[in-house]
Design a protein around this motif. Sequence first.
Motif, PDB file in Angstrom:
ATOM      1  N   ASN A   1     -55.406  36.281 -51.966  1.00  0.00           N
ATOM      2  CA  ASN A   1     -54.037  36.259 -51.458  1.00  0.00           C
ATOM      3  C   ASN A   1     -53.918  37.292 -50.349  1.00  0.00           C
ATOM      4  N   ARG A   2     -53.125  36.957 -49.324  1.00  0.00           N
ATOM      5  CA  ARG A   2     -52.961  37.880 -48.187  1.00  0.00           C
ATOM      6  C   ARG A   2     -52.495  39.257 -48.667  1.00  0.00           C
ATOM      7  N   THR A   3     -51.517  39.265 -49.566  1.00  0.00           N
ATOM      8  CA  THR A   3     -51.070  40.524 -50.177  1.00  0.00           C
ATOM      9  C   THR A   3     -51.854  40.680 -51.479  1.00  0.00           C
TER      10      THR A   3
ATOM     11  N   ALA B   1     -43.319  18.514 -57.213  1.00  0.00           N
ATOM     12  CA  ALA B   1     -43.080  19.241 -58.466  1.00  0.00           C
ATOM     13  C   ALA B   1     -42.738  20.688 -58.151  1.00  0.00           C
TER      14      ALA B   1
ATOM     15  N   ALA C   1     -45.833  31.023 -55.544  1.00  0.00           N
ATOM     16  CA  ALA C   1     -45.275  30.260 -56.671  1.00  0.00           C
ATOM     17  C   ALA C   1     -46.168  29.080 -57.055  1.00  0.00           C
ATOM     18  N   ILE C   2     -46.552  28.277 -56.073  1.00  0.00           N
ATOM     19  CA  ILE C   2     -47.391  27.096 -56.356  1.00  0.00           C
ATOM     20  C   ILE C   2     -48.832  27.527 -56.659  1.00  0.00           C
TER      21      ILE C   2
ATOM     22  N   THR D   1     -46.361  21.656 -47.900  1.00  0.00           N
ATOM     23  CA  THR D   1     -45.462  20.675 -47.283  1.00  0.00           C
ATOM     24  C   THR D   1     -45.619  20.748 -45.771  1.00  0.00           C
TER      25      THR D   1
ATOM     26  N   PRO E   1     -43.137  24.707 -59.564  1.00  0.00           N
ATOM     27  CA  PRO E   1     -44.277  25.355 -60.233  1.00  0.00           C
ATOM     28  C   PRO E   1     -44.277  25.181 -61.747  1.00  0.00           C
TER      29      PRO E   1
ATOM     30  N   VAL F   1     -47.013  17.934 -52.915  1.00  0.00           N
ATOM     31  CA  VAL F   1     -46.636  18.387 -54.265  1.00  0.00           C
ATOM     32  C   VAL F   1     -45.197  17.971 -54.554  1.00  0.00           C
TER      33      VAL F   1
ATOM     34  N   LEU G   1     -50.389  27.488 -49.444  1.00  0.00           N
ATOM     35  CA  LEU G   1     -49.799  28.448 -48.506  1.00  0.00           C
ATOM     36  C   LEU G   1     -48.469  27.940 -47.975  1.00  0.00           C
ATOM     37  N   THR G   2     -47.724  28.818 -47.337  1.00  0.00           N
ATOM     38  CA  THR G   2     -46.381  28.490 -46.859  1.00  0.00           C
ATOM     39  C   THR G   2     -46.384  27.282 -45.933  1.00  0.00           C
TER      40      THR G   2
ATOM     41  N   ARG H   1     -50.814  40.735 -55.420  1.00  0.00           N
ATOM     42  CA  ARG H   1     -50.203  39.577 -56.085  1.00  0.00           C
ATOM     43  C   ARG H   1     -51.199  38.722 -56.877  1.00  0.00           C
TER      44      ARG H   1
HETATM   45  N1  LIG Z   1     -42.181  26.217 -54.812  1.00  0.00           N
HETATM   46  C1  LIG Z   1     -41.915  24.907 -54.968  1.00  0.00           C
HETATM   47  O1  LIG Z   1     -41.127  24.501 -55.844  1.00  0.00           O
HETATM   48  C2  LIG Z   1     -42.604  23.885 -54.090  1.00  0.00           C
HETATM   49  C3  LIG Z   1     -42.496  22.512 -54.426  1.00  0.00           C
HETATM   50  C4  LIG Z   1     -43.154  21.566 -53.646  1.00  0.00           C
HETATM   51  C5  LIG Z   1     -43.877  21.979 -52.536  1.00  0.00           C
HETATM   52  N2  LIG Z   1     -43.947  23.315 -52.220  1.00  0.00           N
HETATM   53  C6  LIG Z   1     -44.728  23.688 -51.024  1.00  0.00           C
HETATM   54  O2  LIG Z   1     -45.864  24.434 -51.432  1.00  0.00           O
HETATM   55  C7  LIG Z   1     -46.208  25.385 -50.420  1.00  0.00           C
HETATM   56  C8  LIG Z   1     -46.290  26.762 -51.055  1.00  0.00           C
HETATM   57  O3  LIG Z   1     -44.997  27.071 -51.572  1.00  0.00           O
HETATM   58  P1  LIG Z   1     -44.764  28.327 -52.547  1.00  0.00           P
HETATM   59  O4  LIG Z   1     -43.465  28.043 -53.228  1.00  0.00           O
HETATM   60  O5  LIG Z   1     -45.960  28.621 -53.343  1.00  0.00           O
HETATM   61  O6  LIG Z   1     -44.526  29.503 -51.482  1.00  0.00           O
HETATM   62  P2  LIG Z   1     -44.598  31.074 -51.738  1.00  0.00           P
HETATM   63  O7  LIG Z   1     -44.347  31.399 -53.165  1.00  0.00           O
HETATM   64  O8  LIG Z   1     -43.714  31.704 -50.716  1.00  0.00           O
HETATM   65  O9  LIG Z   1     -46.117  31.448 -51.417  1.00  0.00           O
HETATM   66  C9  LIG Z   1     -46.602  31.342 -50.102  1.00  0.00           C
HETATM   67  C10 LIG Z   1     -48.040  31.815 -50.062  1.00  0.00           C
HETATM   68  O10 LIG Z   1     -48.505  31.677 -48.719  1.00  0.00           O
HETATM   69  C11 LIG Z   1     -49.096  32.934 -48.334  1.00  0.00           C
HETATM   70  N3  LIG Z   1     -49.016  33.057 -46.882  1.00  0.00           N
HETATM   71  C12 LIG Z   1     -47.936  32.843 -46.088  1.00  0.00           C
HETATM   72  N4  LIG Z   1     -48.253  33.014 -44.798  1.00  0.00           N
HETATM   73  C13 LIG Z   1     -49.572  33.366 -44.766  1.00  0.00           C
HETATM   74  C14 LIG Z   1     -50.478  33.646 -43.729  1.00  0.00           C
HETATM   75  N5  LIG Z   1     -50.107  33.638 -42.431  1.00  0.00           N
HETATM   76  N6  LIG Z   1     -51.767  33.925 -44.044  1.00  0.00           N
HETATM   77  C15 LIG Z   1     -52.153  33.937 -45.355  1.00  0.00           C
HETATM   78  N7  LIG Z   1     -51.329  33.682 -46.392  1.00  0.00           N
HETATM   79  C16 LIG Z   1     -50.052  33.385 -46.101  1.00  0.00           C
HETATM   80  C17 LIG Z   1     -48.319  33.963 -49.100  1.00  0.00           C
HETATM   81  O11 LIG Z   1     -49.026  35.177 -49.134  1.00  0.00           O
HETATM   82  P3  LIG Z   1     -48.274  36.585 -49.403  1.00  0.00           P
HETATM   83  O12 LIG Z   1     -48.153  36.716 -50.903  1.00  0.00           O
HETATM   84  O13 LIG Z   1     -49.142  37.589 -48.791  1.00  0.00           O
HETATM   85  O14 LIG Z   1     -46.912  36.490 -48.738  1.00  0.00           O
HETATM   86  C18 LIG Z   1     -48.220  33.274 -50.452  1.00  0.00           C
HETATM   87  O15 LIG Z   1     -49.431  33.392 -51.174  1.00  0.00           O
HETATM   88  C19 LIG Z   1     -45.141  25.281 -49.338  1.00  0.00           C
HETATM   89  O16 LIG Z   1     -45.602  24.456 -48.300  1.00  0.00           O
HETATM   90  C20 LIG Z   1     -43.980  24.606 -50.073  1.00  0.00           C
HETATM   91  O17 LIG Z   1     -43.156  23.876 -49.186  1.00  0.00           O
HETATM   92  C21 LIG Z   1     -43.340  24.273 -52.970  1.00  0.00           C
END
Ligand SMILES: NC(=O)c1ccc[n+]([C@@H]2O[C@H](COP(=O)([O-])OP(=O)(O)OC[C@H]3O[C@@H](n4cnc5c(N)ncnc54)[C@H](OP(=O)(O)O)[C@@H]3O)[C@@H](O)[C@H]2O)c1
Length: 283
Positions: free
Chosen positions: A30-32, A118, A10-11, A91, A120, A116, A64-65, A35
């Motif tokens: 990206n790992r997958t 915010a 998402a981010i 985070t 996305p 972050v 990343l997560t 996407r």
């Molecule tokens: N979304 C929000 O609104 C928001 C707001 C503020 C902060 N954040 C922070 O931003 C960060 C990312 O959030 P997100 O919402 O973008 O999460 P997300 O949509 O779940 O994406 C996570 C990403 O991490 C990858 N990933 C996870 N484990 C991995 C590993 N072991 N090796 C390689 N790649 C891996 C995933 O790859 P795959 O596609 O292969 O699973 C995916 O690209 C988090 O720390 C979150 O707390 C998010």
Amino acid sequence: MTVAVIGTGAIGGAVARRLLATGHRVTVWNRTPGRTADLVAAGAAAAGSVADAVRGATVALLCLTDYHAVRACLTDAATVLRGRTVVVLCTGTPDDARDTARYVTGLGGRYLDAGVQATPDLLGTDAATILYSGDPDAFELHRDTLAAVGPPRFVGTAPDAAATWDLALFGVWYDAQLGVLRALDVVRRAGIDVAGFAATVGPQVGHVVAAVPGTVTEVVERTYPAGPATLAEHLTVLRHLAGQRSGSPLGDGGVSTVAARVEALVAAGRSREGLTATVHDGP
Ligand SMILES: NC(=O)c1ccc[n+]([C@@H]2O[C@H](COP(=O)([O-])OP(=O)(O)OC[C@H]3O[C@@H](n4cnc5c(N)ncnc54)[C@H](OP(=O)(O)O)[C@@H]3O)[C@@H](O)[C@H]2O)c1
């Protein structure tokens, strides 16, 4: 300047789209792998590995997560980090940030940690606050690129400063939101009209917001004027609140702990001071 975006969830996906929209050359990994298809269609290059993505870039943004994923990806790129800037938008804890900074700088890279504030959809708008800390030269070098994601705010040269700031802000949100939830739950259980009660909640939160500048002065100057109530008066209310919240599935929000702290200050002869006196050490 090519930017590598590692992780296109998402981010990361929104970050890559913003970078493309502002004319940057972007390589994604990206790992997958599937996407990244929409980003490739929008003009990004897809790399076959983290190392390949980072090798062709001057700055790598890791979205990343968590920091386990960050470390796994950085380990893959360990041999190509020298001379490059790594920015982690994830985070995490201050320890995570310090450990990752040590790892990256130990391999000759520059490190910025980012918080972050915010969702996305807000990235790239003025409503997105992105906090950065770490290498100030790297921040200046990449400031324009980082600005594509949202107004960049540098909060300190210690790598963990952004994580501390980010978590503290989340804490403000959780304390306020859970305070509202507890109050709604209490009045609901008591059979009181929740909607009518809710109309009085906003102004109450507004009192806290209005008092922030004064509270900052008190914390910085270590002065504790009574303000709206003395510690002796707070103690009475805090004890009532602890009783009202006992047995709540959300716990009492720490009011018992604060009541004990206020009790100790009152016992030490400080009953006429204000609530800010509770934050500093000592009786
Ligand atoms: N979304 C929000 O609104 C928001 C707001 C503020 C902060 N954040 C922070 O931003 C960060 C990312 O959030 P997100 O919402 O973008 O999460 P997300 O949509 O779940 O994406 C996570 C990403 O991490 C990858 N990933 C996870 N484990 C991995 C590993 N072991 N090796 C390689 N790649 C891996 C995933 O790859 P795959 O596609 O292969 O699973 C995916 O690209 C988090 O720390 C979150 O707390 C998010």
